[in-house]
Write a protein that holds these residues in place. Structure first.
Motif, PDB file in Angstrom:
ATOM      1  N   LEU A   1      11.396  13.132  -5.138  1.00  0.00           N
ATOM      2  CA  LEU A   1      11.635  11.898  -4.335  1.00  0.00           C
ATOM      3  C   LEU A   1      12.519  10.938  -5.350  1.00  0.00           C
ATOM      4  O   LEU A   1      12.756  11.097  -6.308  1.00  0.00           O
ATOM      5  N   PRO A   2      13.288  10.117  -4.523  1.00  0.00           N
ATOM      6  CA  PRO A   2      14.300   9.445  -5.384  1.00  0.00           C
ATOM      7  C   PRO A   2      13.387   8.186  -6.418  1.00  0.00           C
ATOM      8  O   PRO A   2      12.302   7.827  -5.964  1.00  0.00           O
ATOM      9  N   TYR A   3      14.093   7.942  -7.423  1.00  0.00           N
ATOM     10  CA  TYR A   3      13.582   6.809  -8.397  1.00  0.00           C
ATOM     11  C   TYR A   3      14.876   6.525  -9.216  1.00  0.00           C
ATOM     12  O   TYR A   3      15.721   7.430  -9.425  1.00  0.00           O
ATOM     13  N   ASP A   4      14.504   5.593 -10.042  1.00  0.00           N
ATOM     14  CA  ASP A   4      15.731   4.965 -10.960  1.00  0.00           C
ATOM     15  C   ASP A   4      14.915   4.551 -12.271  1.00  0.00           C
ATOM     16  O   ASP A   4      14.940   5.239 -13.382  1.00  0.00           O
ATOM     17  N   CYS A   5      14.455   3.570 -11.990  1.00  0.00           N
ATOM     18  CA  CYS A   5      13.739   2.642 -13.251  1.00  0.00           C
ATOM     19  C   CYS A   5      12.498   3.189 -13.774  1.00  0.00           C
ATOM     20  O   CYS A   5      12.251   3.148 -15.003  1.00  0.00           O
ATOM     21  N   ARG A   6      11.532   3.801 -13.094  1.00  0.00           N
ATOM     22  CA  ARG A   6      10.283   4.145 -13.456  1.00  0.00           C
ATOM     23  C   ARG A   6       9.432   3.010 -13.955  1.00  0.00           C
ATOM     24  O   ARG A   6       8.393   3.153 -14.539  1.00  0.00           O
ATOM     25  N   THR A   7       9.868   1.695 -13.723  1.00  0.00           N
ATOM     26  CA  THR A   7       9.016   0.636 -14.242  1.00  0.00           C
ATOM     27  C   THR A   7       8.545  -0.468 -12.939  1.00  0.00           C
ATOM     28  O   THR A   7       8.169  -1.509 -13.280  1.00  0.00           O
ATOM     29  N   GLY A   8       9.091  -0.168 -11.723  1.00  0.00           N
ATOM     30  CA  GLY A   8       8.692  -1.083 -10.552  1.00  0.00           C
ATOM     31  C   GLY A   8       9.455  -2.266 -10.290  1.00  0.00           C
ATOM     32  O   GLY A   8       9.185  -3.096  -9.866  1.00  0.00           O
ATOM     33  N   THR A   9      10.887  -2.052 -10.893  1.00  0.00           N
ATOM     34  CA  THR A   9      11.834  -2.942 -10.729  1.00  0.00           C
ATOM     35  C   THR A   9      13.148  -3.051  -9.869  1.00  0.00           C
ATOM     36  O   THR A   9      13.836  -3.823  -9.654  1.00  0.00           O
ATOM     37  N   CYS A  10      13.268  -1.757  -9.287  1.00  0.00           N
ATOM     38  CA  CYS A  10      14.369  -1.487  -8.546  1.00  0.00           C
ATOM     39  C   CYS A  10      14.102  -1.019  -6.966  1.00  0.00           C
ATOM     40  O   CYS A  10      15.136  -1.253  -6.254  1.00  0.00           O
ATOM     41  N   ALA A  11      12.936  -0.626  -6.745  1.00  0.00           N
ATOM     42  CA  ALA A  11      12.636  -0.307  -5.337  1.00  0.00           C
ATOM     43  C   ALA A  11      13.306   1.077  -4.990  1.00  0.00           C
ATOM     44  O   ALA A  11      13.248   1.358  -3.956  1.00  0.00           O
ATOM     45  N   GLU A  12      13.710   1.650  -5.696  1.00  0.00           N
ATOM     46  CA  GLU A  12      14.304   3.072  -5.477  1.00  0.00           C
ATOM     47  C   GLU A  12      13.383   4.107  -4.835  1.00  0.00           C
ATOM     48  O   GLU A  12      13.621   4.930  -3.792  1.00  0.00           O
ATOM     49  N   CYS A  13      12.180   3.981  -5.292  1.00  0.00           N
ATOM     50  CA  CYS A  13      11.264   4.789  -4.941  1.00  0.00           C
ATOM     51  C   CYS A  13      10.059   4.188  -3.768  1.00  0.00           C
ATOM     52  O   CYS A  13       8.993   4.614  -3.964  1.00  0.00           O
ATOM     53  N   VAL A  14      10.458   3.360  -3.328  1.00  0.00           N
ATOM     54  CA  VAL A  14       9.616   2.690  -2.281  1.00  0.00           C
ATOM     55  C   VAL A  14       8.924   3.612  -1.248  1.00  0.00           C
ATOM     56  O   VAL A  14       9.757   4.527  -0.973  1.00  0.00           O
ATOM     57  N   GLY A  15       7.674   3.296  -1.155  1.00  0.00           N
ATOM     58  CA  GLY A  15       7.002   4.200   0.089  1.00  0.00           C
ATOM     59  C   GLY A  15       6.218   3.197   0.839  1.00  0.00           C
ATOM     60  O   GLY A  15       5.951   2.020   0.355  1.00  0.00           O
ATOM     61  N   ARG A  16       5.728   3.508   2.020  1.00  0.00           N
ATOM     62  CA  ARG A  16       4.942   2.500   2.857  1.00  0.00           C
ATOM     63  C   ARG A  16       3.645   3.188   3.040  1.00  0.00           C
ATOM     64  O   ARG A  16       3.466   4.400   3.752  1.00  0.00           O
ATOM     65  N   ILE A  17       2.565   2.792   2.743  1.00  0.00           N
ATOM     66  CA  ILE A  17       1.106   3.161   2.685  1.00  0.00           C
ATOM     67  C   ILE A  17       0.823   3.220   4.294  1.00  0.00           C
ATOM     68  O   ILE A  17       0.511   2.136   4.828  1.00  0.00           O
ATOM     69  N   ILE A  18       0.530   4.342   4.813  1.00  0.00           N
ATOM     70  CA  ILE A  18       0.080   4.430   6.237  1.00  0.00           C
ATOM     71  C   ILE A  18      -1.598   4.260   6.123  1.00  0.00           C
ATOM     72  O   ILE A  18      -2.054   3.662   7.194  1.00  0.00           O
ATOM     73  N   ASP A  19      -1.998   5.270   5.300  1.00  0.00           N
ATOM     74  CA  ASP A  19      -3.271   5.244   5.254  1.00  0.00           C
ATOM     75  C   ASP A  19      -3.857   5.477   3.936  1.00  0.00           C
ATOM     76  O   ASP A  19      -3.106   6.202   2.937  1.00  0.00           O
ATOM     77  N   GLY A  20      -5.062   4.951   3.428  1.00  0.00           N
ATOM     78  CA  GLY A  20      -5.384   5.179   2.082  1.00  0.00           C
ATOM     79  C   GLY A  20      -5.245   3.993   1.008  1.00  0.00           C
ATOM     80  O   GLY A  20      -4.834   2.742   1.666  1.00  0.00           O
ATOM     81  N   ARG A  21      -5.406   4.114  -0.195  1.00  0.00           N
ATOM     82  CA  ARG A  21      -5.306   3.082  -0.999  1.00  0.00           C
ATOM     83  C   ARG A  21      -4.629   3.467  -2.268  1.00  0.00           C
ATOM     84  O   ARG A  21      -4.996   4.603  -2.984  1.00  0.00           O
ATOM     85  N   ILE A  22      -3.679   2.443  -2.911  1.00  0.00           N
ATOM     86  CA  ILE A  22      -3.123   2.697  -4.097  1.00  0.00           C
ATOM     87  C   ILE A  22      -3.457   1.631  -4.877  1.00  0.00           C
ATOM     88  O   ILE A  22      -3.603   0.501  -4.594  1.00  0.00           O
ATOM     89  N   GLU A  23      -2.896   1.728  -5.986  1.00  0.00           N
ATOM     90  CA  GLU A  23      -2.906   0.632  -7.040  1.00  0.00           C
ATOM     91  C   GLU A  23      -1.983   0.551  -7.946  1.00  0.00           C
ATOM     92  O   GLU A  23      -1.463   1.880  -8.251  1.00  0.00           O
ATOM     93  N   HIS A  24      -1.154  -0.487  -7.994  1.00  0.00           N
ATOM     94  CA  HIS A  24       0.127  -0.471  -9.048  1.00  0.00           C
ATOM     95  C   HIS A  24      -0.394  -0.415 -10.400  1.00  0.00           C
ATOM     96  O   HIS A  24      -1.383  -1.294 -10.664  1.00  0.00           O
ATOM     97  N   ARG A  25       0.061   0.403 -11.337  1.00  0.00           N
ATOM     98  CA  ARG A  25      -0.100   0.145 -12.815  1.00  0.00           C
ATOM     99  C   ARG A  25       0.153  -1.128 -13.298  1.00  0.00           C
ATOM    100  O   ARG A  25      -0.554  -1.514 -14.384  1.00  0.00           O
ATOM    101  N   ARG A  26       1.192  -1.769 -12.785  1.00  0.00           N
ATOM    102  CA  ARG A  26       1.668  -3.163 -13.101  1.00  0.00           C
ATOM    103  C   ARG A  26       2.195  -4.018 -11.969  1.00  0.00           C
ATOM    104  O   ARG A  26       2.418  -3.306 -10.955  1.00  0.00           O
ATOM    105  N   ALA A  27       2.434  -5.165 -12.173  1.00  0.00           N
ATOM    106  CA  ALA A  27       2.888  -5.789 -11.013  1.00  0.00           C
ATOM    107  C   ALA A  27       4.362  -5.178 -10.521  1.00  0.00           C
ATOM    108  O   ALA A  27       5.233  -5.029 -11.301  1.00  0.00           O
ATOM    109  N   PRO A  28       4.279  -4.771  -9.263  1.00  0.00           N
ATOM    110  CA  PRO A  28       5.728  -4.293  -8.740  1.00  0.00           C
ATOM    111  C   PRO A  28       6.741  -5.350  -8.365  1.00  0.00           C
ATOM    112  O   PRO A  28       6.763  -6.113  -7.567  1.00  0.00           O
ATOM    113  N   ARG A  29       7.524  -5.621  -9.341  1.00  0.00           N
ATOM    114  CA  ARG A  29       8.384  -6.642  -9.354  1.00  0.00           C
ATOM    115  C   ARG A  29       9.570  -6.368  -8.415  1.00  0.00           C
ATOM    116  O   ARG A  29       9.954  -7.620  -8.070  1.00  0.00           O
TER     117      ARG A  29
END
Length: 105
Positions: free
Chosen positions: A36-64
């Motif tokens: 999967l694409p990624y860059d910062c690994r800290t939630g600041t760049c949105a390179e790894c964005v996905g859209r939850i269709i079903d289910g529930r996630i939690e972010h480890r920290r605020a997704p800036r």
């Protein structure tokens, strides 16, 4: 408890794998050999964005890189998202294109 994650790409491609409770979706996908694409690994760049269709996630920290509207529309940053139940997540360039403008202006 592990959770089953199914990733959907455009063109009917799907990949399913399991995620441990302490793993991010990105880490679990990599462990399963799914790139999967990624860059910062800290939630600041949105390179790894996905859209939850079903289910529930939690972010480890605020997704800036997501604003309140993006979060309300079920966008998630997979580098800091952990599954809290089985999930179906849409990924790929079309998801990123649908994301609102950058909160960084």
């Amino acid at each position: 408890m592990t959770h089953e994650i199914t990733l959907e790409w455009s063109g009917d491609r799907e990949e399913t794998f399991t995620a441990e409770p302490d793993e991010t979706v990105l880490e679990a996908a990599a462990r399963a050999g799914i790139r999967l694409p990624y860059d910062c690994r800290t939630g600041t760049c949105a390179e790894c964005v996905g859209r939850i269709i079903d289910g529930r996630i939690e972010h480890r920290r605020a997704p800036r890189a997501l604003d309140a509207e993006d979060r309300a529309e079920n966008y998630a940053l997979l580098c800091i998202a952990t599954a809290r139940e089985d999930c179906r997540i849409r990924v790929g360039s079309r998801v990123k294109t649908g994301l609102g403008g950058s909160p960084w202006g």
